[in-house]
Design a protein around this motif. Sequence first.
Motif, PDB file in Angstrom:
ATOM      1  N   VAL A 104      43.111  34.426  40.645  1.00 58.63           N
ATOM      2  CA  VAL A 104      42.707  35.063  42.014  1.00 58.63           C
ATOM      3  C   VAL A 104      41.840  34.786  42.777  1.00 58.63           C
ATOM      4  CG1 VAL A 104      42.529  37.352  43.101  1.00 58.63           C
ATOM      5  CG2 VAL A 104      43.778  36.490  41.412  1.00 58.63           C
ATOM      6  N   ASP A 105      41.422  33.555  43.426  1.00 60.38           N
ATOM      7  CA  ASP A 105      40.416  33.833  44.364  1.00 60.38           C
ATOM      8  C   ASP A 105      39.238  34.849  44.507  1.00 60.38           C
ATOM      9  OD1 ASP A 105      41.929  31.214  43.917  1.00 60.38           O
ATOM     10  OD2 ASP A 105      42.559  31.409  46.351  1.00 60.38           O
ATOM     11  N   VAL A 106      37.907  34.270  44.660  1.00 58.36           N
ATOM     12  CA  VAL A 106      37.588  35.340  44.841  1.00 58.36           C
ATOM     13  C   VAL A 106      36.358  35.428  46.347  1.00 58.36           C
ATOM     14  CG1 VAL A 106      35.488  37.149  44.287  1.00 58.36           C
ATOM     15  CG2 VAL A 106      37.445  36.549  42.409  1.00 58.36           C
ATOM     16  N   SER A 107      36.055  36.027  47.047  1.00 61.13           N
ATOM     17  CA  SER A 107      35.185  35.550  47.927  1.00 61.13           C
ATOM     18  C   SER A 107      34.295  36.967  48.719  1.00 61.13           C
ATOM     19  CB  SER A 107      36.045  35.010  49.126  1.00 61.13           C
ATOM     20  OG  SER A 107      36.367  34.130  49.189  1.00 61.13           O
ATOM     21  N   GLY A 138      56.949  41.851  41.715  1.00 60.30           N
ATOM     22  CA  GLY A 138      56.398  42.701  42.482  1.00 60.30           C
ATOM     23  C   GLY A 138      54.962  41.764  43.122  1.00 60.30           C
ATOM     24  N   PHE A 139      54.137  42.957  43.748  1.00 56.07           N
ATOM     25  CA  PHE A 139      53.438  42.861  44.722  1.00 56.07           C
ATOM     26  C   PHE A 139      52.345  41.870  43.585  1.00 56.07           C
ATOM     27  CE2 PHE A 139      55.125  45.362  47.590  1.00 56.07           C
ATOM     28  CZ  PHE A 139      54.741  44.459  48.618  1.00 56.07           C
ATOM     29  N   GLN A 140      51.829  40.475  43.677  1.00 59.54           N
ATOM     30  CA  GLN A 140      50.859  39.938  42.778  1.00 59.54           C
ATOM     31  C   GLN A 140      49.706  39.187  43.871  1.00 59.54           C
ATOM     32  OE1 GLN A 140      53.306  36.601  41.514  1.00 59.54           O
ATOM     33  NE2 GLN A 140      53.924  37.292  40.131  1.00 59.54           N
ATOM     34  N   PRO A 141      48.247  39.347  43.153  1.00 58.89           N
ATOM     35  CA  PRO A 141      46.987  39.765  44.046  1.00 58.89           C
ATOM     36  C   PRO A 141      47.322  37.914  44.485  1.00 58.89           C
ATOM     37  CG  PRO A 141      46.959  39.580  41.760  1.00 58.89           C
ATOM     38  CD  PRO A 141      48.049  39.809  42.142  1.00 58.89           C
ATOM     39  N   LEU A 142      46.549  37.757  45.566  1.00 58.65           N
ATOM     40  CA  LEU A 142      46.870  36.189  46.152  1.00 58.65           C
ATOM     41  C   LEU A 142      45.022  35.877  46.189  1.00 58.65           C
ATOM     42  CD1 LEU A 142      49.955  36.321  49.123  1.00 58.65           C
ATOM     43  CD2 LEU A 142      49.888  35.724  46.965  1.00 58.65           C
ATOM     44  N   VAL A 143      44.565  36.828  46.813  1.00 58.01           N
ATOM     45  CA  VAL A 143      42.748  36.891  46.736  1.00 58.01           C
ATOM     46  C   VAL A 143      41.720  38.254  47.129  1.00 58.01           C
ATOM     47  CG1 VAL A 143      42.640  36.751  49.355  1.00 58.01           C
ATOM     48  CG2 VAL A 143      40.382  35.839  48.717  1.00 58.01           C
ATOM     49  N   LEU A 144      40.918  38.199  45.933  1.00 60.09           N
ATOM     50  CA  LEU A 144      40.028  38.672  46.081  1.00 60.09           C
ATOM     51  C   LEU A 144      38.433  39.439  46.789  1.00 60.09           C
ATOM     52  CD1 LEU A 144      38.960  42.005  44.714  1.00 60.09           C
ATOM     53  CD2 LEU A 144      38.012  40.450  43.236  1.00 60.09           C
ATOM     54  N   VAL A 145      38.354  39.747  48.463  1.00 57.55           N
ATOM     55  CA  VAL A 145      37.143  40.183  49.197  1.00 57.55           C
ATOM     56  C   VAL A 145      35.943  41.032  49.144  1.00 57.55           C
ATOM     57  CG1 VAL A 145      36.052  39.965  51.259  1.00 57.55           C
ATOM     58  CG2 VAL A 145      38.653  39.050  51.138  1.00 57.55           C
ATOM     59  N   GLN A 146      35.050  40.620  47.735  1.00 51.62           N
ATOM     60  CA  GLN A 146      34.358  41.813  46.841  1.00 51.62           C
ATOM     61  C   GLN A 146      33.250  41.558  48.541  1.00 51.62           C
ATOM     62  OE1 GLN A 146      34.103  43.733  44.201  1.00 51.62           O
ATOM     63  NE2 GLN A 146      32.627  44.341  46.090  1.00 51.62           N
ATOM     64  N   CYS A 147      33.500  43.113  48.631  1.00 45.12           N
ATOM     65  CA  CYS A 147      32.158  43.604  49.903  1.00 45.12           C
ATOM     66  C   CYS A 147      30.401  44.095  49.238  1.00 45.12           C
ATOM     67  CB  CYS A 147      32.533  44.440  50.600  1.00 45.12           C
ATOM     68  SG  CYS A 147      34.162  44.215  51.704  1.00 45.12           S
ATOM     69  N   LEU A 148      29.731  44.016  49.956  1.00 42.17           N
ATOM     70  CA  LEU A 148      28.493  43.240  49.714  1.00 42.17           C
ATOM     71  C   LEU A 148      27.333  44.494  50.162  1.00 42.17           C
ATOM     72  CD1 LEU A 148      27.614  40.473  47.304  1.00 42.17           C
ATOM     73  CD2 LEU A 148      28.341  42.131  46.488  1.00 42.17           C
ATOM     74  N   PRO A 149      26.618  44.815  50.117  1.00 44.20           N
ATOM     75  CA  PRO A 149      27.297  46.046  48.853  1.00 44.20           C
ATOM     76  C   PRO A 149      28.407  46.543  48.550  1.00 44.20           C
ATOM     77  CG  PRO A 149      24.983  47.130  50.598  1.00 44.20           C
ATOM     78  CD  PRO A 149      25.745  45.993  51.028  1.00 44.20           C
ATOM     79  N   PRO A 150      28.089  46.950  47.603  1.00 47.79           N
ATOM     80  CA  PRO A 150      29.709  47.338  46.725  1.00 47.79           C
ATOM     81  C   PRO A 150      29.985  48.798  46.976  1.00 47.79           C
ATOM     82  CG  PRO A 150      28.338  47.510  45.169  1.00 47.79           C
ATOM     83  CD  PRO A 150      28.002  46.468  46.038  1.00 47.79           C
ATOM     84  N   ALA A 151      30.182  49.330  48.184  1.00 52.24           N
ATOM     85  CA  ALA A 151      30.454  50.009  48.665  1.00 52.24           C
ATOM     86  C   ALA A 151      31.658  50.817  48.539  1.00 52.24           C
ATOM     87  CB  ALA A 151      28.965  51.039  49.930  1.00 52.24           C
ATOM     88  N   SER A 152      32.404  51.680  49.279  1.00 54.83           N
ATOM     89  CA  SER A 152      33.045  52.475  49.021  1.00 54.83           C
ATOM     90  C   SER A 152      34.194  52.179  50.552  1.00 54.83           C
ATOM     91  CB  SER A 152      33.425  53.823  49.028  1.00 54.83           C
ATOM     92  OG  SER A 152      35.434  54.344  48.848  1.00 54.83           O
ATOM     93  N   VAL A 153      35.023  51.564  50.839  1.00 54.89           N
ATOM     94  CA  VAL A 153      35.269  51.230  52.004  1.00 54.89           C
ATOM     95  C   VAL A 153      36.403  52.397  52.447  1.00 54.89           C
ATOM     96  CG1 VAL A 153      37.766  49.646  53.010  1.00 54.89           C
ATOM     97  CG2 VAL A 153      36.398  49.037  50.478  1.00 54.89           C
ATOM     98  N   THR A 154      36.329  52.156  53.569  1.00 59.12           N
ATOM     99  CA  THR A 154      36.464  53.109  54.628  1.00 59.12           C
ATOM    100  C   THR A 154      37.393  53.098  55.947  1.00 59.12           C
ATOM    101  OG1 THR A 154      34.581  52.800  56.308  1.00 59.12           O
ATOM    102  CG2 THR A 154      34.223  54.550  54.691  1.00 59.12           C
TER     103      THR A 154
END
Length: 607
Positions: A104-107, A138-154
């Motif tokens: 999985v690609d990570v950004s 089924g649904f397979q991950p394509l890309v992972l986007v990591q937010c910094l700081p790692p707070a909860s996504v609202t």
Amino acid sequence: MNQCCGAQGVALTPLYKLSTANVFHTDCDPSDDPQDPGDDPDMQQEEEWPPFRKVGCFDPYSDDPRLGIQKISLCKYSNKLVVAGTAGQVIVLGLSDERSDHLVDVSVVDLLQDREGFTWKGHDRLEPRLKPAPFPPGFQPLVLVQCLPPASVTAVALHAEWNLIAFGTSHGFGLFDYHRRNAVLARCTLHPNDSLAMEGPLSRVKSLKKSLRQSFRRIRKSRVSGKKRTITTPTSKVQEANAALAEQEEVAPVQRRIEPRSADDSLSGVVRCLCFADTFLRDGTHHGPTLWAGTNSGSVYAYALEVPGVGSGRASERGGASEGAVCVEAVLGKEIQLMHRAPVVSICVLDGRGKPLPEPYEASQDLAIAPDMTNAHSVLIASEEQLKVFSLPKVSAKTKFKLTAHEGCRVRKVAVVVFSSTAQQDYSEHTLVCLTNLGDMHLFNVPALRPQVRYDCIRKEDISGIASCVFTRNGQGFYLISPSEYERFSLSALVVTEPLCSVQLDRLLEPTPASDGSSVQPQANGTHKSQMGQAEGQTGEAQNNLPSPLLDTPLDSPLSCADLTLDSTGEITVEDVRDFLTNVDEAENNLKNIKEEEGRSTGILIN
């Protein structure tokens, strides 16, 4: 939990279950177990006795809280799914029919933009896998986007036709192009005095102290202002009279006065809603892709997007320069600040007819009516205190409804739904449905915002039910009545959730051979008639050739002479069975009485 599920139908039959834990390294990962000490002699010498090693998980129900799923967005036309979690992870998934082993690609997207003076004190981010992992069909991950700081996504939004996703946290919002795998935009929405956003969801001691300190400051200010008003001078009397006159002109008698919120309130930079729209933002002639974001402090940011090959605005006029562009660009077009700084709950762009814009791929694939691009557009912004419609692109107020001032409640959930007529199939209306903190539903027409009707839906004490309520586009809703149970309701007269049940009864309609070689044909009253063929003579043939309504008439025909109880297919109720058993009991009692009377007449009692 690290799973999301889907269901359909009135009974909510489970369709699919998705787990995102296999994208990251977790404590329950079997590949992270230590190597078997029998394979390495050096490990046998260094290992302490007894040679215990970790196997499996201590508790399968105590998952890592960072794996929790907060937001989901699905595009049914492109088979794309976006899942956002507690540790700032945003995963884009695609539907596949085959099993796949891939990496999985990570950004990484930094929402603070190297802002000084802020230090994240919350949990760490999840570590993604650095090796290919197996993923079932089924649904397979394509890309992972990591937010910094790692707070909860609202908040999260997906536009599959433009290959864009938008996500927001308590620190800001970002825009990502998952087709080209690059970040387009990162905007920090933090206030300089907002230190609570740096502490994370598990640190509440400082937030409690800060809230108490702010409360005492407000009480002290109100007392000081009250003492200042007691000083009576001719000048102050004139000023008070003018102020009272101005208040009478500004505030209607039926409205409540709403105090504006402070700019340095805690968590003022939380992103509450995100919205993609193809509308007029720069001028009234050219329209194009836009991104709208609303925050907890009443701020609304509108960005004009330049997507290669999309839009008929200025980008198309530049011709080759736009066609040669590789990356998506975002330029800030408008910035709106609400007067009372109330949190923005929802943003919806309306076309020239006052209807919401269709979903991605609906207009391009003729799945919905194309939006009106000839007349001026407008944007509907719903805050916790009021509903307001602004004209585009000048962003001037057209209509508004102060819900808190009129009803004394606050907006929690907002959705624009379509109500179709039960009499005319081609007639429908768009209505704004609003759920308040008191648990009642308010319906307004769009775009005039005139109140239509009010319903009591959820108890005001059920805070979790109000917070978890979601609406569908056709007027249905769901909310949690317990941590593991959903309640389903409908506001539409056409789309109801009433279960329509039926009972299928198997009947013998084909002729069956008898023991003497004749064919036995079942009759409607349960008896059988034997047909011997030509051996019975001409009289029997003549009688068999005569049309019989009992034989030729089908069971479902109204002319059938069959028993009515057997003719009611799929309509047997409990009352019918009870009546039948009662009639049988009465018949048995009557037969017993008759036998007893016959026995007395002959002098013999028959048991």
